[in-house]
Design a protein around this motif. Structure first.
Motif, PDB file in Angstrom:
ATOM      1  N   ALA A 163    -103.203  75.437  42.537  1.00  0.00           N
ATOM      2  CA  ALA A 163    -102.579  76.249  41.485  1.00  0.00           C
ATOM      3  C   ALA A 163    -101.669  77.316  42.089  1.00  0.00           C
ATOM      4  O   ALA A 163    -100.561  77.556  41.591  1.00  0.00           O
ATOM      5  N   LEU A 164    -102.114  77.936  43.181  1.00  0.00           N
ATOM      6  CA  LEU A 164    -101.296  78.961  43.832  1.00  0.00           C
ATOM      7  C   LEU A 164    -100.041  78.353  44.456  1.00  0.00           C
ATOM      8  O   LEU A 164     -98.956  78.936  44.383  1.00  0.00           O
ATOM      9  N   VAL A 165    -100.199  77.186  45.078  1.00  0.00           N
ATOM     10  CA  VAL A 165     -99.038  76.513  45.665  1.00  0.00           C
ATOM     11  C   VAL A 165     -98.025  76.183  44.572  1.00  0.00           C
ATOM     12  O   VAL A 165     -96.812  76.385  44.735  1.00  0.00           O
ATOM     13  N   ALA A 166     -98.500  75.686  43.437  1.00  0.00           N
ATOM     14  CA  ALA A 166     -97.604  75.364  42.318  1.00  0.00           C
ATOM     15  C   ALA A 166     -96.888  76.618  41.817  1.00  0.00           C
ATOM     16  O   ALA A 166     -95.688  76.583  41.512  1.00  0.00           O
ATOM     17  N   LYS A 167     -97.626  77.726  41.727  1.00  0.00           N
ATOM     18  CA  LYS A 167     -97.022  78.983  41.282  1.00  0.00           C
ATOM     19  C   LYS A 167     -95.976  79.469  42.269  1.00  0.00           C
ATOM     20  O   LYS A 167     -94.884  79.910  41.876  1.00  0.00           O
ATOM     21  N   ILE A 168     -96.259  79.375  43.550  1.00  0.00           N
ATOM     22  CA  ILE A 168     -95.310  79.813  44.578  1.00  0.00           C
ATOM     23  C   ILE A 168     -94.045  78.966  44.529  1.00  0.00           C
ATOM     24  O   ILE A 168     -92.931  79.480  44.632  1.00  0.00           O
ATOM     25  N   MET A 169     -94.202  77.665  44.348  1.00  0.00           N
ATOM     26  CA  MET A 169     -93.036  76.788  44.327  1.00  0.00           C
ATOM     27  C   MET A 169     -92.162  77.036  43.111  1.00  0.00           C
ATOM     28  O   MET A 169     -90.971  76.706  43.114  1.00  0.00           O
ATOM     29  N   ALA A 170     -92.729  77.640  42.076  1.00  0.00           N
ATOM     30  CA  ALA A 170     -91.962  77.926  40.864  1.00  0.00           C
ATOM     31  C   ALA A 170     -91.440  79.362  40.825  1.00  0.00           C
ATOM     32  O   ALA A 170     -90.805  79.756  39.854  1.00  0.00           O
ATOM     33  N   THR A 171     -91.696  80.133  41.893  1.00  0.00           N
ATOM     34  CA  THR A 171     -91.316  81.545  41.912  1.00  0.00           C
ATOM     35  C   THR A 171     -90.210  81.802  42.927  1.00  0.00           C
ATOM     36  O   THR A 171     -90.387  81.514  44.112  1.00  0.00           O
ATOM     37  N   GLU A 173     -87.754  83.862  45.517  1.00  0.00           N
ATOM     38  CA  GLU A 173     -88.037  84.942  46.457  1.00  0.00           C
ATOM     39  C   GLU A 173     -87.619  86.291  45.899  1.00  0.00           C
ATOM     40  O   GLU A 173     -88.164  87.333  46.261  1.00  0.00           O
ATOM     41  N   SER A 174     -86.636  86.288  45.005  1.00  0.00           N
ATOM     42  CA  SER A 174     -86.139  87.537  44.424  1.00  0.00           C
ATOM     43  C   SER A 174     -87.072  88.115  43.364  1.00  0.00           C
ATOM     44  O   SER A 174     -86.891  89.246  42.915  1.00  0.00           O
ATOM     45  N   ASP A 175     -88.074  87.346  42.944  1.00  0.00           N
ATOM     46  CA  ASP A 175     -89.016  87.815  41.936  1.00  0.00           C
ATOM     47  C   ASP A 175     -89.747  89.058  42.432  1.00  0.00           C
ATOM     48  O   ASP A 175     -90.148  89.140  43.596  1.00  0.00           O
ATOM     49  N   THR A 176     -89.939  90.025  41.560  1.00  0.00           N
ATOM     50  CA  THR A 176     -90.566  91.287  41.955  1.00  0.00           C
ATOM     51  C   THR A 176     -92.014  91.102  42.401  1.00  0.00           C
ATOM     52  O   THR A 176     -92.558  91.946  43.116  1.00  0.00           O
ATOM     53  N   HIS A 177     -92.629  90.004  42.010  1.00  0.00           N
ATOM     54  CA  HIS A 177     -94.023  89.755  42.372  1.00  0.00           C
ATOM     55  C   HIS A 177     -94.157  88.775  43.536  1.00  0.00           C
ATOM     56  O   HIS A 177     -95.284  88.387  43.885  1.00  0.00           O
ATOM     57  N   ALA A 178     -93.044  88.386  44.149  1.00  0.00           N
ATOM     58  CA  ALA A 178     -93.077  87.366  45.200  1.00  0.00           C
ATOM     59  C   ALA A 178     -93.937  87.796  46.389  1.00  0.00           C
ATOM     60  O   ALA A 178     -94.752  87.022  46.892  1.00  0.00           O
ATOM     61  N   GLN A 277     -88.557  92.910  56.218  1.00  0.00           N
ATOM     62  CA  GLN A 277     -87.309  92.701  55.477  1.00  0.00           C
ATOM     63  C   GLN A 277     -87.575  91.997  54.153  1.00  0.00           C
ATOM     64  O   GLN A 277     -86.907  92.267  53.163  1.00  0.00           O
ATOM     65  N   ALA A 278     -88.591  91.103  54.121  1.00  0.00           N
ATOM     66  CA  ALA A 278     -88.888  90.401  52.872  1.00  0.00           C
ATOM     67  C   ALA A 278     -89.424  91.359  51.814  1.00  0.00           C
ATOM     68  O   ALA A 278     -89.139  91.218  50.634  1.00  0.00           O
ATOM     69  N   GLN A 279     -90.192  92.350  52.268  1.00  0.00           N
ATOM     70  CA  GLN A 279     -90.805  93.293  51.344  1.00  0.00           C
ATOM     71  C   GLN A 279     -90.034  94.611  51.272  1.00  0.00           C
ATOM     72  O   GLN A 279     -90.497  95.555  50.626  1.00  0.00           O
TER      73      GLN A 279
END
Length: 326
Positions: A163-171, A173-178, A277-279
């Motif tokens: 479920a987490l992998v599926a959520k990550i693949m749909a999110t 990188e620019s998402d505020t919760h990434a 840099q990512a965060q």
């Protein structure tokens, strides 16, 4: 995730063996594929997927097997833990002396610093592999991971990881919760594969086997990487040999214990810089160097440039510039 059109396709295009092998090497490192029939192309592909600031390898094939030995491990500069989810078909996995068969939905954790063989026997197999920075995974505490332990598809932890992998693949990188989602993925994987062994095997059981002794040393380095006491002398004491004997073991692999510790710390530091840099963090290069176990920033900068052909500050600037351009 298992029914995604991007991951599970009805019609798989044929890919030449050389192209497929080159793609796999560029994504996962030194792995050696073997065909059932040298005259045929491979049904499937090896491709990189970037999602939510994380990297995946989507690997499908009808090979005989894919093998990675100690020489392949030494050739690769980057170290990962691979979280593998089986999407279609099945495959056998031989890793750290353990053998498993992955069926649809099963998950397994594989360590890139250990030899591995995947068996397909010419049958079509399709899996997704999430690349988890090894040093970051081990740096959060003294936990030891039970790599090569399979989680059955119906296991609650396997369901959670999928479920987490599926959520990550749909999110994006620019998402505020990434960033929070990535951290959740790291933590969930740690919990899913934390070793159930109360203690490591007795050191006396290692005997004079240099390979097993080096494996124990490698685990100790990962668990104590950023600690000031980590040194060749400390490691030799922990495994019950003289520092000369330990150095001879490493020399047999064409390296020194000190160099291994330094390079692991440098890779850890690089992961931390990329995480900054990512965060959009404010941690300085000097703080990263100290956090990675270095007590001399000049030495850290010089060693970083030698290993990665760029200064740590250049890496941070380049990453920031890329994000600004986006």
């Amino acid at each position: 995730m298992l029914s995604s059109a991007d991951l599970v396709r009805k019609d798989q295009a044929l890919t030449s063996f050389n192209r497929w092998s080159d793609d796999l090497h560029s994504i996962c490192g030194s792995f050696n594929p073997r065909r059932m029939d040298v005259s045929t192309d491979i049904r499937g592909e090896a491709r990189r997927i970037n999602a939510c600031g994380m990297e995946f390898a989507h690997v499908s094939n009808d090979l005989d097997r894919i093998h990675r030995d100690w020489d392949d491990v030494r050739r690769d500069a980057v170290e990962h833990l691979f979280l593998i989810v089986q999407l279609e078909g099945s495959c056998g996995v031989e890793h750290t002396g353990r053998q498993s068969t992955l069926n649809v939905g099963d998950c397994i954790l594989v360590d890139s610093t250990r030899p591995t063989t995947f068996y397909f026997g010419g049958s079509y197999s399709n899996h997704l592999s999430m690349h988890l920075p090894r040093q970051l995974m081990y740096s959060q505490g003294g936990d030891k991971f039970d790599v090569a332990r399979k989680l059955e598809a119906f296991d609650p932890m396997a369901i959670m990881l999928r479920a987490l992998v599926a959520k990550i693949m749909a999110t994006p990188e620019s998402d505020t919760h990434a960033a929070s989602l990535r951290q959740l993925m790291f933590n969930a994987t740690r919990q899913a594969f934390i070793s159930e062994m109360e203690a490591a095997p007795a050191l006396e059981a290692l005997g004079d086997n240099a390979v097993r002794r080096l494996q124990m040393v490698d685990v100790l380095i990962d668990q104590h990487l950023t600690n000031a006491h980590l040194s060749a002398k400390w490691l030799a004491t922990r495994v019950g040999v003289s520092i000369r004997t330990l150095q001879q073991h490493f020399q047999g692999m064409g390296m020194t214990c000190t160099t291994v510790i330094r390079d692991k710390r440098l890779r850890f530091a690089r992961e931390k810089i990329e995480q900054i840099q990512a965060q959009r963090g404010t941690q300085t290069i000097a703080e990263v160097a100290y956090a990675a176990g270095f007590n001399d920033v000049s030495y850290f900068n010089r060693s970083f440039r030698e290993l990665f052909a760029c200064a740590p500050s250049d890496l941070l600037k380049t990453s920031i510039q890329k994000k600004t351009a986006l």
